[in-house]
Write an enzyme that holds these catalytic residues in place. Sequence first.
Site, PDB file in Angstrom:
ATOM      1  N   CYS A   4       0.847  -1.195   0.000  1.00  0.00           N
ATOM      2  CA  CYS A   4       0.000   0.000   0.000  1.00  0.00           C
ATOM      3  C   CYS A   4       0.882   1.244   0.000  1.00  0.00           C
ATOM      4  CB  CYS A   4      -0.923   0.004   1.220  1.00  0.00           C
ATOM      5  SG  CYS A   4      -1.811   1.557   1.429  1.00  0.00           S
ATOM      6  N   CYS A   7       0.543   3.401   3.127  1.00  0.00           N
ATOM      7  CA  CYS A   7       1.233   2.813   4.285  1.00  0.00           C
ATOM      8  C   CYS A   7       2.735   3.066   4.191  1.00  0.00           C
ATOM      9  CB  CYS A   7       0.936   1.322   4.392  1.00  0.00           C
ATOM     10  SG  CYS A   7      -0.708   0.957   5.059  1.00  0.00           S
ATOM     11  N   ASP A  30      -0.956  16.130  -1.929  1.00  0.00           N
ATOM     12  CA  ASP A  30      -1.190  15.215  -3.041  1.00  0.00           C
ATOM     13  C   ASP A  30      -0.107  15.429  -4.104  1.00  0.00           C
ATOM     14  OD1 ASP A  30      -3.957  13.598  -4.153  1.00  0.00           O
ATOM     15  OD2 ASP A  30      -2.429  14.143  -5.626  1.00  0.00           O
ATOM     16  N   HIS A  46      -4.406   0.945   8.370  1.00  0.00           N
ATOM     17  CA  HIS A  46      -4.834   0.641   7.003  1.00  0.00           C
ATOM     18  C   HIS A  46      -6.294   0.218   6.997  1.00  0.00           C
ATOM     19  CE1 HIS A  46      -4.430  -0.480   2.762  1.00  0.00           C
ATOM     20  NE2 HIS A  46      -5.346  -1.387   3.082  1.00  0.00           N
ATOM     21  N   GLY A  93     -14.484   6.231  -8.024  1.00  0.00           N
ATOM     22  CA  GLY A  93     -13.195   6.668  -8.572  1.00  0.00           C
ATOM     23  C   GLY A  93     -12.033   6.546  -7.598  1.00  0.00           C
ATOM     24  N   HIS A  98      -6.493   2.833   0.397  1.00  0.00           N
ATOM     25  CA  HIS A  98      -6.274   3.177   1.811  1.00  0.00           C
ATOM     26  C   HIS A  98      -7.096   4.449   2.000  1.00  0.00           C
ATOM     27  CE1 HIS A  98      -3.311   3.592   5.404  1.00  0.00           C
ATOM     28  NE2 HIS A  98      -4.207   4.574   5.529  1.00  0.00           N
ATOM     29  N   HIS A 100      -8.827   7.789   2.307  1.00  0.00           N
ATOM     30  CA  HIS A 100      -8.202   9.119   2.344  1.00  0.00           C
ATOM     31  C   HIS A 100      -9.227  10.193   2.039  1.00  0.00           C
ATOM     32  CE1 HIS A 100      -7.735   7.319  -1.669  1.00  0.00           C
ATOM     33  NE2 HIS A 100      -7.920   8.541  -2.145  1.00  0.00           N
ATOM     34  N   HIS A 102      -9.690  13.927   0.637  1.00  0.00           N
ATOM     35  CA  HIS A 102      -9.048  15.001  -0.133  1.00  0.00           C
ATOM     36  C   HIS A 102      -9.503  16.339   0.443  1.00  0.00           C
ATOM     37  CE1 HIS A 102      -7.968  12.466  -3.765  1.00  0.00           C
ATOM     38  NE2 HIS A 102      -8.923  11.714  -3.272  1.00  0.00           N
TER      39      HIS A 102
HETATM   40  P1  5GP Z   1      -8.238   8.583  -5.194  1.00  0.00           P
HETATM   41  O1  5GP Z   1      -8.402   8.713  -6.682  1.00  0.00           O
HETATM   42  O2  5GP Z   1      -7.904   7.193  -4.781  1.00  0.00           O
HETATM   43  O3  5GP Z   1      -9.375   9.168  -4.405  1.00  0.00           O
HETATM   44  O4  5GP Z   1      -7.017   9.529  -4.837  1.00  0.00           O
HETATM   45  C1  5GP Z   1      -5.712   9.082  -4.743  1.00  0.00           C
HETATM   46  C2  5GP Z   1      -4.826  10.320  -4.702  1.00  0.00           C
HETATM   47  O5  5GP Z   1      -3.546   9.935  -4.254  1.00  0.00           O
HETATM   48  C3  5GP Z   1      -4.667  11.000  -6.063  1.00  0.00           C
HETATM   49  O6  5GP Z   1      -5.116  12.353  -5.974  1.00  0.00           O
HETATM   50  C4  5GP Z   1      -3.165  10.893  -6.325  1.00  0.00           C
HETATM   51  O7  5GP Z   1      -2.635  12.039  -6.959  1.00  0.00           O
HETATM   52  C5  5GP Z   1      -2.585  10.691  -4.936  1.00  0.00           C
HETATM   53  N1  5GP Z   1      -1.360   9.922  -4.915  1.00  0.00           N
HETATM   54  C6  5GP Z   1      -1.137   8.717  -5.523  1.00  0.00           C
HETATM   55  N2  5GP Z   1       0.113   8.290  -5.266  1.00  0.00           N
HETATM   56  C7  5GP Z   1       0.685   9.231  -4.453  1.00  0.00           C
HETATM   57  C8  5GP Z   1       1.976   9.333  -3.848  1.00  0.00           C
HETATM   58  O8  5GP Z   1       2.858   8.487  -3.993  1.00  0.00           O
HETATM   59  N3  5GP Z   1       2.206  10.439  -3.089  1.00  0.00           N
HETATM   60  C9  5GP Z   1       1.261  11.403  -2.893  1.00  0.00           C
HETATM   61  N4  5GP Z   1       1.604  12.454  -2.131  1.00  0.00           N
HETATM   62  N5  5GP Z   1       0.028  11.330  -3.455  1.00  0.00           N
HETATM   63  C10 5GP Z   1      -0.253  10.266  -4.223  1.00  0.00           C
HETATM   64 ZN    ZN Z   2      -2.391   1.383   3.619  1.00  0.00          ZN
END
Ligand code: 5GP
Ligand code: ZN
Length: 114
Positions: A4, A7, A30, A46, A93, A98, A100, A102
């Site tokens: 992950c 993680c 992000d 997690h 989407g 994990h 999160h 935004h």
């Molecule tokens: P989701 O689409 O799952 O709601 O959002 C995942 C978010 O994680 C995306 O906005 C993406 O830019 C961000 N993200 C993915 N990998 C990484 C990473 O390695 N570091 C950081 N800081 N953000 C990440």
């Molecule tokens: Zn995780």
Amino acid sequence: MEDCIFCKIIKKEIPSEIVYEDEEIIAFKDINPAAPIHILVIPKKHISSIIDMKKEDEATIGRIYSIINKIAEDIGIKEKGFRVILNCGEDGGQEVKHIHFHLLAGKKLGQKIV
Ligand code: 5GP
Ligand code: ZN
């Protein structure tokens, strides 16, 4: 969770720009910001998604909103406002499995769905 990405960020195995951290919650910028301010706020435990949260996770998930409030205060976006988004599952989407939150701010955000 071995593979992950979040993680790994928690364990500092992958670098990130951390804006808040305590024993159960961490917030970092992000990597691909969708707004001038785009911060991800996550529990250190997690939990894959909101679907997978347990009764025992309620306090931590609830406290994430308090931390968002604190971050908003600290970075000065309270007056202008911000948006909090939680994506869940395929239709929602969600890419990183994990949970999160935004935190988006820094401009008048478009594409309001609801
Ligand atoms: P989701 O689409 O799952 O709601 O959002 C995942 C978010 O994680 C995306 O906005 C993406 O830019 C961000 N993200 C993915 N990998 C990484 C990473 O390695 N570091 C950081 N800081 N953000 C990440
Ligand atoms: Zn995780």
